[in-house]
Write an enzyme that holds these catalytic residues in place. Sequence first.
Site, short mmCIF file in Angstrom:
data_model
loop_
_atom_site.label_atom_id
_atom_site.label_comp_id
_atom_site.label_asym_id
_atom_site.label_seq_id
_atom_site.Cartn_x
_atom_site.Cartn_y
_atom_site.Cartn_z
N LYS A 1 0.92 -1.11 -0.05
CA LYS A 1 -0.02 0.06 0.08
C LYS A 1 0.82 1.23 -0.12
O LYS A 1 0.56 2.36 -0.59
CB LYS A 1 -0.80 0.06 1.27
CG LYS A 1 -1.70 -1.37 1.55
CD LYS A 1 -2.70 -1.51 0.43
CE LYS A 1 -3.87 -2.55 0.62
NZ LYS A 1 -3.31 -3.90 0.92
N LYS B 1 -8.49 1.88 4.21
CA LYS B 1 -8.30 0.60 4.23
C LYS B 1 -6.76 0.23 5.06
O LYS B 1 -6.27 1.21 5.35
CB LYS B 1 -7.87 0.00 2.60
CG LYS B 1 -6.93 0.96 1.75
CD LYS B 1 -6.83 0.41 0.58
CE LYS B 1 -5.85 1.09 -0.18
NZ LYS B 1 -5.78 0.80 -1.65
N ARG C 1 -5.03 -5.29 -12.94
CA ARG C 1 -3.82 -5.60 -12.40
C ARG C 1 -2.93 -5.80 -13.76
O ARG C 1 -3.10 -6.42 -14.63
CB ARG C 1 -4.07 -7.36 -11.90
CG ARG C 1 -2.56 -7.94 -11.72
CD ARG C 1 -1.84 -7.32 -10.78
NE ARG C 1 -2.21 -7.02 -9.54
CZ ARG C 1 -2.41 -7.86 -8.35
NH1 ARG C 1 -1.89 -9.07 -8.56
NH2 ARG C 1 -2.85 -7.37 -7.19
N ARG D 1 -10.47 -6.30 -12.75
CA ARG D 1 -11.01 -7.20 -11.67
C ARG D 1 -12.44 -6.19 -11.39
O ARG D 1 -12.31 -5.28 -10.68
CB ARG D 1 -10.48 -7.53 -10.61
CG ARG D 1 -9.23 -8.44 -10.74
CD ARG D 1 -8.14 -8.47 -9.87
NE ARG D 1 -7.46 -7.17 -9.89
CZ ARG D 1 -6.59 -6.97 -9.05
NH1 ARG D 1 -5.81 -7.65 -8.18
NH2 ARG D 1 -5.82 -5.82 -8.95
N ARG E 1 -15.33 -3.27 -3.86
CA ARG E 1 -14.11 -4.03 -4.16
C ARG E 1 -14.04 -5.03 -5.38
O ARG E 1 -14.91 -5.72 -5.58
CB ARG E 1 -13.92 -5.04 -3.01
CG ARG E 1 -13.66 -4.09 -1.78
CD ARG E 1 -13.67 -5.10 -0.68
NE ARG E 1 -14.62 -5.92 -0.34
CZ ARG E 1 -14.93 -6.92 0.33
NH1 ARG E 1 -13.93 -7.24 1.31
NH2 ARG E 1 -16.02 -7.56 0.51
N ASP F 1 -1.46 -2.21 -9.47
CA ASP F 1 -2.96 -2.13 -9.47
C ASP F 1 -3.22 -0.83 -9.87
O ASP F 1 -2.78 0.32 -9.12
CB ASP F 1 -3.58 -2.19 -8.00
CG ASP F 1 -3.56 -3.86 -7.61
OD1 ASP F 1 -3.49 -4.92 -8.49
OD2 ASP F 1 -3.96 -4.17 -6.51
N GLU G 1 -1.88 0.35 -5.94
CA GLU G 1 -0.88 -0.45 -4.98
C GLU G 1 0.17 -1.09 -5.99
O GLU G 1 0.17 -1.00 -7.28
CB GLU G 1 -1.85 -1.75 -4.58
CG GLU G 1 -2.75 -1.35 -3.26
CD GLU G 1 -3.46 -2.55 -2.76
OE1 GLU G 1 -2.82 -3.83 -3.03
OE2 GLU G 1 -4.51 -2.52 -2.24
N ASN H 1 1.96 -4.47 -5.77
CA ASN H 1 2.03 -5.88 -5.21
C ASN H 1 3.20 -6.40 -5.72
O ASN H 1 3.76 -6.59 -6.59
CB ASN H 1 0.80 -6.67 -5.66
CG ASN H 1 -0.53 -6.00 -5.38
OD1 ASN H 1 -0.90 -6.36 -4.28
ND2 ASN H 1 -0.95 -5.11 -5.95
#
Length: 314
Positions: free
Chosen positions: A124, A159, A209, A224, A232, A272, A280, A282
Amino acid sequence: MKIAFLADPLSGFKIYKDSTFAMMREAARRGHALYFFEQRDMVLEEGIVSARVMQIHLTGEPDVWYTADAAVDVKLSEFDAIIERKDPPFDMEYVYGTYLLELAVRQGACVINSPSAIRDHNEKLAIGQFSQYTSPTMVTSDEARLRAFHAKHGDVIFKPLDGMGGAGIFRVKSDALNLGSIIETLTANGRHTIMAQKFIPAIDKGDKRVLVIGGKPVPFVLARIPQNGEVRGNLAAGGIGVAQPISERDREIAEALGPLLAERGLLLVGLDVIGENLTEVNVTSPTCFQEIFDQTGFDVAAMFIDAVEQKVLG
């Protein structure tokens, strides 16, 4: 090559969608030997990092998909590559694992992704290094600051910094319904630091992604898309994954960040992106390999094993 995978238990793999399995399958197809161990299998003794490791053999069958030889203790430096694929939570046990892996690197092991780089790039918080690509963001445990951020932007996502799969994500609209309760819960009354981000309406088109391998973007992304009124898009939260060609903006972000992150030891990264905004970075165990392959035919696992071979063999 001898490739060892550090991951969560094999019994939990869903091989029809698991990206780690896709890596294993491609590595085995090329004739590389596969080994497996969990974080709890590692040990530091007399200055040497080793692990109780088992060699595995893929069967090609969906039910009993592997067989395994008896586990033996092996110095981690004896493998050509160790692929770190343990899922979060990124708790202190995870951190201890990165310390052991970092010691193994000093003893000659090749660990992908770099354990120190994983530790230094909270998934994050890492976006704070690239604020030119993000929506307005605040990280704090201070309730007054979080309330002021919401008052300024009106529609905000809150979050935790250590979650995955969409866990613990809340949206608070302009009516501020449950704002205080959400802040108190997520921050544990000011004891935990959290993130607030201005809501991005483009989430209805998907949380994309964007995979980056060896500093280069995969030409397809997985959008997504949230379902049933959810905010979400995470697949673990019921989102539907739709593969699509990488957009100009996605490629811009990936090409700007990719070489820098690769130089830091992050061979595989999952960015993301919602709309035009990076949300984000990842680095622990990025996924979506099989969803992209199934929908587009582009073999992400092959691109990844190419990069591993290039790193190890030159």
